[in-house]
Design a protein around this motif. Structure first.
Motif, PDB file in Angstrom:
ATOM      1  N   CYS A  41      33.069  75.331 -40.374  1.00 33.78           N
ATOM      2  CA  CYS A  41      32.131  76.279 -39.596  1.00 33.78           C
ATOM      3  C   CYS A  41      32.394  78.117 -40.294  1.00 33.78           C
ATOM      4  O   CYS A  41      33.614  79.028 -39.474  1.00 33.78           O
ATOM      5  CB  CYS A  41      31.156  76.525 -38.315  1.00 33.78           C
ATOM      6  SG  CYS A  41      29.493  76.536 -38.653  1.00 33.78           S
ATOM      7  N   GLU A  60      30.252  73.619 -42.420  1.00 31.33           N
ATOM      8  CA  GLU A  60      29.512  72.309 -42.038  1.00 31.33           C
ATOM      9  C   GLU A  60      28.135  72.126 -43.285  1.00 31.33           C
ATOM     10  O   GLU A  60      27.983  72.699 -43.902  1.00 31.33           O
ATOM     11  CB  GLU A  60      28.879  73.354 -41.009  1.00 31.33           C
ATOM     12  CG  GLU A  60      27.647  74.585 -42.026  1.00 31.33           C
ATOM     13  CD  GLU A  60      29.226  76.058 -42.713  1.00 31.33           C
ATOM     14  OE1 GLU A  60      28.287  76.469 -42.205  1.00 31.33           O
ATOM     15  OE2 GLU A  60      30.116  75.581 -42.422  1.00 31.33           O
ATOM     16  N   ASP A  97      26.418  74.075 -34.654  1.00 39.07           N
ATOM     17  CA  ASP A  97      27.773  73.756 -34.603  1.00 39.07           C
ATOM     18  C   ASP A  97      29.085  72.939 -33.845  1.00 39.07           C
ATOM     19  O   ASP A  97      29.458  72.380 -32.901  1.00 39.07           O
ATOM     20  CB  ASP A  97      27.806  73.995 -35.932  1.00 39.07           C
ATOM     21  CG  ASP A  97      26.621  73.438 -37.141  1.00 39.07           C
ATOM     22  OD1 ASP A  97      25.711  72.358 -36.342  1.00 39.07           O
ATOM     23  OD2 ASP A  97      26.682  73.801 -37.951  1.00 39.07           O
TER      24      ASP A  97
END
Length: 453
Positions: free
Chosen positions: A199, A254, A268
């Motif tokens: 991410c 992501e 996330d």
């Protein structure tokens, strides 16, 4: 930039923190409430979780012991920055104290908007100014004077799922390079159903996507401006770094990356949707919090590098006193309490040691209770904070200090505009070369102004 600015449980806990912040914002003035004293001060602050904790604790601790009522106005980061700059620039004196960062502090000091705190800090032996981490202390000092005191500080590091890496027979280097991280992201992509390799922020904003991107630019040999104020946004080094970042997040990042900021990546990572995350050190407290499904499963290593020894950023939310304030004595009493060792003890005992506003004091990292609660990340955080160099974050001299930002007033606008183009590139709407060409034109206009000074 958090911070962000900084902060940062499970999806359930993150939502709870957000709700607390929103309730705090609604509380507005008088949020601390109560107090039998006749003194009061007005504090304008960002709505980060650490500040929500502060607001909960103020009346029963600070106000009860001092008789000083604290009237809080709490706003989201962009809104609070605008309100602070307006009030402090006009010296209207509506707010005695405001949360400012190491970006604003030197500029506000130069403009004469802040009351110097050096003499007060020296006279207050219980505050222990020497205990403030040198990198944080220096970032809030201008012309030899202290102009703000830190509430919490952060750098950046790489977080990764140790269990996922073990299952995939992947090894995280103790000091990874960005090339190694890209390889690991590709190999971890899909390690669990729906899991992506990494991410990385993509949300527009000088304090959102530009924060991590600029650290990549620094370590890959680029800079916004050279020492003679020549814009370098479309230079080969800057272009290569941004191309690398965009390609990495597009290939293995992501879902919805172009609109993902700190909060989205925190969610996330907490929900097991990504195997790695490069972001603020302040995120670790949330990942390791009681109830977090990833607590104990995350490893922490320094910010990835290429041509530099370190590449983490430096950021602190700090307390600045408006020079026009007529309540500076009471303002210092609040700052001394909120940024003092006793407040960390209070948070640890009342709310849990992983929630203390860390990243500012040397003593925090020898506090046995904190180190035990934060054993997964305390050493990594301290190492990140002590290895940064805001004066020399890259491979060439810079005209002004700054790691993930350029320490000039124009950077809020310049950084935001360039960030919008980079977010568009992450979304696939524009190529990196075209994105940076537009950024170079804006940077040249800023450079022309500073070369003429």
């Amino acid at each position: 930039m958090i911070h962000v600015r900084t902060s940062r449980h499970t999806a359930r806990a993150a939502t709870a923190a957000l709700c607390c912040a929103l309730l705090a914002a609604c509380a507005g003035a008088g949020g601390a409430g109560g107090g039998s004293g006749t003194h009061s001060i007005n504090v304008l602050m960002v709505n980060n979780p650490q500040m929500a904790d502060l607001q909960k604790l103020t009346a029963d601790s600070f106000t009860k012991s001092t008789g000083i009522t604290v009237n809080f106005t709490v706003l989201p980061e962009n809104d609070v920055r605008d309100k602070i700059s307006q009030d402090f620039a006009s010296q209207a004196g509506q707010y005695d104290i405001a949360t400012i960062s190491n970006y604003e502090t030197p500029m506000y000091a130069k403009n004469g908007w802040l009351a110097p705190l050096t003499d007060r800090a020296k006279a207050d032996s219980s505050f222990d100014q020497g205990d403030i981490l040198p990198s944080i202390r220096e970032s809030l000092t201008a012309s030899g004077q202290i102009y703000a005191e830190p509430f919490y500080g952060e750098s950046s590091f790489l977080m990764y799922r140790k269990d996922v890496f073990a299952a995939k027979n992947l090894t995280m280097p103790d000091h990874p390079t960005w090339a190694q991280v890209a390889d690991l992201a590709a190999r971890a992509d899909g390690a669990q159903p729906g899991m992506k390799g990494i991410c990385l922020r993509g949300q527009p904003g000088w304090g959102e996507v530009m924060a991590p991107v600029t650290t990549v630019v620094n370590t890959m040999g680029g800079t916004w401006f050279d020492k003679d104020w020549h814009a370098q946004v479309d230079s080969p080094e800057f272009t290569r770094a941004v191309t690398f970042y965009v390609n990495l997040v597009r290939a293995h990042g992501e879902a919805g990356a172009s609109q993902a900021g700190f909060t989205e990546c925190l969610n996330d990572m907490t929900q097991g949707k990504v195997a790695m995350w490069y972001d603020a050190t302040s995120a670790a407290g949330a990942l390791e919090a009681s109830g977090s499904p990833v607590a104990g499963k995350v490893g922490y290593v320094p910010a990835p590098v290429e041509r530099t020894k370190s590449s983490g950023w430096l950021y602190t939310w700090a307390w600045g006193v408006q020079k026009a304030s007529k309540k500076q004595d009471d303002a210092w009493k609040f700052i001394s309490w909120a940024s003092g060792k006793g407040y960390e003890q209070l948070v640890g005992e009342r709310l849990g040691w992983s929630r203390i506003p860390a990243g500012k004091r040397t003593s925090t990292y020898v506090n046995k209770k904190y180190v035990a609660a934060a054993s997964a990340f305390a050493a990594a955080t301290k190492n990140a904070l002590t290895s940064v160099d805001p004066l020399n974050p890259g491979v060439q001299p810079r005209p002004v200090p700054g790691i993930q930002f350029v320490g000039i007033p124009e950077f809020t606008d310049l950084g935001t505009q360039v960030s919008q183009q980079i977010s568009a590139a992450i979304a696939g709407r524009v190529g990196v070369a075209d994105a940076l060409k537009a950024g170079q034109a804006r940077a040249e206009a800023v450079a022309d102004k500073h070369r003429g000074q």
